[in-house]
Design a protein around this motif. Structure first.
Motif, PDB file in Angstrom:
ATOM      1  N   LEU A 135      -2.607   7.812   0.907  1.00 46.63           N
ATOM      2  CA  LEU A 135      -1.736   7.061   0.002  1.00 46.63           C
ATOM      3  C   LEU A 135      -1.397   7.868  -1.243  1.00 46.63           C
ATOM      4  N   ASN A 136      -2.314   8.759  -1.640  1.00 46.88           N
ATOM      5  CA  ASN A 136      -2.073   9.565  -2.846  1.00 46.88           C
ATOM      6  C   ASN A 136      -0.977  10.608  -2.642  1.00 46.88           C
ATOM      7  N   LEU A 137      -0.558  10.809  -1.380  1.00 46.33           N
ATOM      8  CA  LEU A 137       0.542  11.744  -1.125  1.00 46.33           C
ATOM      9  C   LEU A 137       1.885  11.165  -1.543  1.00 46.33           C
ATOM     10  N   ILE A 138       1.946   9.842  -1.691  1.00 44.73           N
ATOM     11  CA  ILE A 138       3.187   9.193  -2.121  1.00 44.73           C
ATOM     12  C   ILE A 138       3.316   9.353  -3.625  1.00 44.73           C
ATOM     13  N   THR A 139       4.363  10.013  -4.060  1.00 46.96           N
ATOM     14  CA  THR A 139       4.533  10.320  -5.482  1.00 46.96           C
ATOM     15  C   THR A 139       5.143   9.173  -6.275  1.00 46.96           C
ATOM     16  N   SER A 140       5.739   8.205  -5.579  1.00 55.75           N
ATOM     17  CA  SER A 140       6.371   7.078  -6.264  1.00 55.75           C
ATOM     18  C   SER A 140       5.336   6.009  -6.606  1.00 55.75           C
ATOM     19  N   ASP A 141       5.140   5.769  -7.891  1.00 59.28           N
ATOM     20  CA  ASP A 141       4.212   4.714  -8.319  1.00 59.28           C
ATOM     21  C   ASP A 141       4.694   3.347  -7.841  1.00 59.28           C
ATOM     22  N   ASN A 142       6.002   3.144  -7.868  1.00 60.33           N
ATOM     23  CA  ASN A 142       6.562   1.859  -7.450  1.00 60.33           C
ATOM     24  C   ASN A 142       6.301   1.593  -5.975  1.00 60.33           C
ATOM     25  N   LEU A 143       6.431   2.627  -5.162  1.00 62.92           N
ATOM     26  CA  LEU A 143       6.214   2.453  -3.723  1.00 62.92           C
ATOM     27  C   LEU A 143       4.745   2.161  -3.426  1.00 62.92           C
ATOM     28  N   ARG A 144       3.846   2.861  -4.084  1.00 64.65           N
ATOM     29  CA  ARG A 144       2.413   2.588  -3.882  1.00 64.65           C
ATOM     30  C   ARG A 144       2.087   1.152  -4.263  1.00 64.65           C
ATOM     31  N   LEU A 145       2.671   0.679  -5.361  1.00 66.46           N
ATOM     32  CA  LEU A 145       2.446  -0.697  -5.791  1.00 66.46           C
ATOM     33  C   LEU A 145       2.995  -1.683  -4.765  1.00 66.46           C
ATOM     34  N   LEU A 146       4.162  -1.375  -4.198  1.00 63.91           N
ATOM     35  CA  LEU A 146       4.756  -2.246  -3.179  1.00 63.91           C
ATOM     36  C   LEU A 146       3.878  -2.343  -1.935  1.00 63.91           C
ATOM     37  N   ILE A 147       3.240  -1.246  -1.575  1.00 64.39           N
ATOM     38  CA  ILE A 147       2.366  -1.250  -0.408  1.00 64.39           C
ATOM     39  C   ILE A 147       1.185  -2.187  -0.635  1.00 64.39           C
ATOM     40  N   PHE A 148       0.605  -2.139  -1.833  1.00 66.17           N
ATOM     41  CA  PHE A 148      -0.500  -3.053  -2.150  1.00 66.17           C
ATOM     42  C   PHE A 148      -0.019  -4.503  -2.171  1.00 66.17           C
ATOM     43  N   GLU A 149       1.186  -4.718  -2.690  1.00 70.72           N
ATOM     44  CA  GLU A 149       1.752  -6.069  -2.719  1.00 70.72           C
ATOM     45  C   GLU A 149       1.998  -6.570  -1.300  1.00 70.72           C
ATOM     46  N   TRP A 150       2.427  -5.679  -0.428  1.00 69.75           N
ATOM     47  CA  TRP A 150       2.681  -6.049   0.963  1.00 69.75           C
ATOM     48  C   TRP A 150       1.391  -6.549   1.620  1.00 69.75           C
ATOM     49  N   VAL A 151       0.317  -5.796   1.450  1.00 74.91           N
ATOM     50  CA  VAL A 151      -0.967  -6.180   2.050  1.00 74.91           C
ATOM     51  C   VAL A 151      -1.383  -7.566   1.561  1.00 74.91           C
ATOM     52  N   SER A 152      -1.244  -7.818   0.270  1.00 76.32           N
ATOM     53  CA  SER A 152      -1.605  -9.111  -0.306  1.00 76.32           C
ATOM     54  C   SER A 152      -0.694 -10.221   0.211  1.00 76.32           C
ATOM     55  N   ALA A 153       0.606  -9.930   0.298  1.00 79.38           N
ATOM     56  CA  ALA A 153       1.573 -10.936   0.752  1.00 79.38           C
ATOM     57  C   ALA A 153       1.374 -11.297   2.214  1.00 79.38           C
ATOM     58  N   VAL A 154       0.978 -10.328   3.039  1.00 70.11           N
ATOM     59  CA  VAL A 154       0.711 -10.601   4.457  1.00 70.11           C
ATOM     60  C   VAL A 154      -0.475 -11.540   4.588  1.00 70.11           C
ATOM     61  N   GLU A 155      -1.494 -11.339   3.761  1.00 72.97           N
ATOM     62  CA  GLU A 155      -2.659 -12.231   3.782  1.00 72.97           C
ATOM     63  C   GLU A 155      -2.256 -13.653   3.391  1.00 72.97           C
ATOM     64  N   GLU A 156      -1.414 -13.785   2.378  1.00 65.13           N
ATOM     65  CA  GLU A 156      -0.942 -15.107   1.953  1.00 65.13           C
ATOM     66  C   GLU A 156      -0.090 -15.756   3.045  1.00 65.13           C
ATOM     67  N   LYS A 157       0.719 -14.933   3.714  1.00 66.09           N
ATOM     68  CA  LYS A 157       1.541 -15.434   4.824  1.00 66.09           C
ATOM     69  C   LYS A 157       0.662 -15.984   5.936  1.00 66.09           C
ATOM     70  N   THR A 158      -0.399 -15.271   6.258  1.00 67.74           N
ATOM     71  CA  THR A 158      -1.314 -15.708   7.309  1.00 67.74           C
ATOM     72  C   THR A 158      -1.977 -17.027   6.937  1.00 67.74           C
ATOM     73  N   GLU A 159      -2.382 -17.156   5.685  1.00 70.13           N
ATOM     74  CA  GLU A 159      -2.981 -18.413   5.221  1.00 70.13           C
ATOM     75  C   GLU A 159      -1.972 -19.554   5.308  1.00 70.13           C
ATOM     76  N   GLY A 160      -0.718 -19.267   4.940  1.00 66.36           N
ATOM     77  CA  GLY A 160       0.325 -20.286   5.014  1.00 66.36           C
ATOM     78  C   GLY A 160       0.574 -20.741   6.438  1.00 66.36           C
ATOM     79  N   TYR A 161       0.582 -19.784   7.361  1.00 65.26           N
ATOM     80  CA  TYR A 161       0.795 -20.147   8.768  1.00 65.26           C
ATOM     81  C   TYR A 161      -0.371 -20.960   9.306  1.00 65.26           C
ATOM     82  N   GLU A 162      -1.586 -20.547   8.990  1.00 63.25           N
ATOM     83  CA  GLU A 162      -2.763 -21.265   9.486  1.00 63.25           C
ATOM     84  C   GLU A 162      -2.788 -22.701   8.971  1.00 63.25           C
ATOM     85  N   THR A 163      -2.382 -22.901   7.718  1.00 61.85           N
ATOM     86  CA  THR A 163      -2.308 -24.260   7.158  1.00 61.85           C
ATOM     87  C   THR A 163      -1.287 -25.095   7.912  1.00 61.85           C
TER      88      THR A 163
END
Length: 251
Positions: A135-163
């Motif tokens: 992940l440190n090979l990605i020079t864009s701070d914004n892109l690295r942040l988006l990747i972390f947001e994606w992981v978190s959002a997928v978890e929230e999506k899974t919780e929403g579907y299970e509910t």
């Protein structure tokens, strides 16, 4: 060049010219230091070039993966928006006169209300990126942040579907199974085995407050799930933009 300094150094020593010897010795040391610095600079340049090439490959893989996820997600969002629309239509029919209810294909509407499924994104590239420590090979701070947001959002999506799925499986479907005809409903899905031979009863559900409550829970669950999907859509669009190697990457 170093041999030249050595000859001068020994010549100075033989003539007992210590200051000149020190000068030549210093020059020799400087040449060695400069050579080392140049070698280090070349090594750093080569390493940076390798990392740049690796980053470009990572960006291409992510771009392709999220382009496909975008197309898949848009289809899932559209489908679940249709579920919300159908469930809303069902709720508007609840309590209406029987004649008004029978003007609609209620079995088809009921099938749509329970026909939900989960969005399962392809995450092979992003998973490999995180697990490999690249992940440190990605020079864009914004892109690295988006990747972390994606992981978190997928978890929230899974919780929403299970509910949503739990409410449907434990409340809505058992109620319809007990009080209505699943066979009449299922003929509008993958199981096409015709109408039930028993009396049509699904229209009677529209006269029950409990049915209204189940449909209300159903539309809440799907709407909540849709919100999670739309958050993913925003993140996907940004990731696709930041991984587009044909345009300058924003830091």
């Amino acid at each position: 060049m170093i041999k030249f300094f050595r000859k001068l150094r020994w010549s100075s020593l033989s003539r007992k010219r210590i200051p000149k010897y020190l000068l030549y010795a210093t020059g020799e040391i400087l040449l060695v230091v400069i050579g080392i610095l140049i070698a280090l600079q070349v090594n750093d340049w080569n390493e940076n070039l390798k990392n740049d090439n690796k980053e470009q490959l990572i960006l291409k893989d992510l771009h392709l993966e999220f382009q496909k996820n975008k197309e898949k997600l848009q289809s899932v969002i559209q489908h679940h928006q249709e579920i919300v629309d159908a469930t809303t239509q069902v709720l508007n029919l609840v309590g209406q006169p029987e004649a008004a209810i029978l003007q609609h294909n209620i079995d088809s509407l009921l099938y749509i209300t329970i026909d939900h499924y989960d969005f399962s994104p392809n995450e092979s590239a992003i998973s490999e990126l995180i697990s490999s420590g690249k992940l440190n090979l990605i020079t864009s701070d914004n892109l690295r942040l988006l990747i972390f947001e994606w992981v978190s959002a997928v978890e929230e999506k899974t919780e929403g579907y299970e509910t949503m799925d739990e409410m449907s499986q434990t409340l809505t479907l058992p109620y319809i199974t007990k009080n209505g005809s699943m066979k009449d409903i299922d003929q509008f899905g993958i199981v096409k085995i015709g109408h039930s031979k028993f009396e049509a009863v699904n229209y009677k559900l529209f006269k029950e407050r409990e049915f209204e409550n189940h449909m209300d829970n159903q539309v809440w669950g799907v709407t909540n799930y849709l919100l999670k999907l739309k958050r993913l859509e925003i993140i996907i669009n940004d990731i696709v933009r930041f991984t587009n190697t044909e345009t300058p990457t924003q830091k």
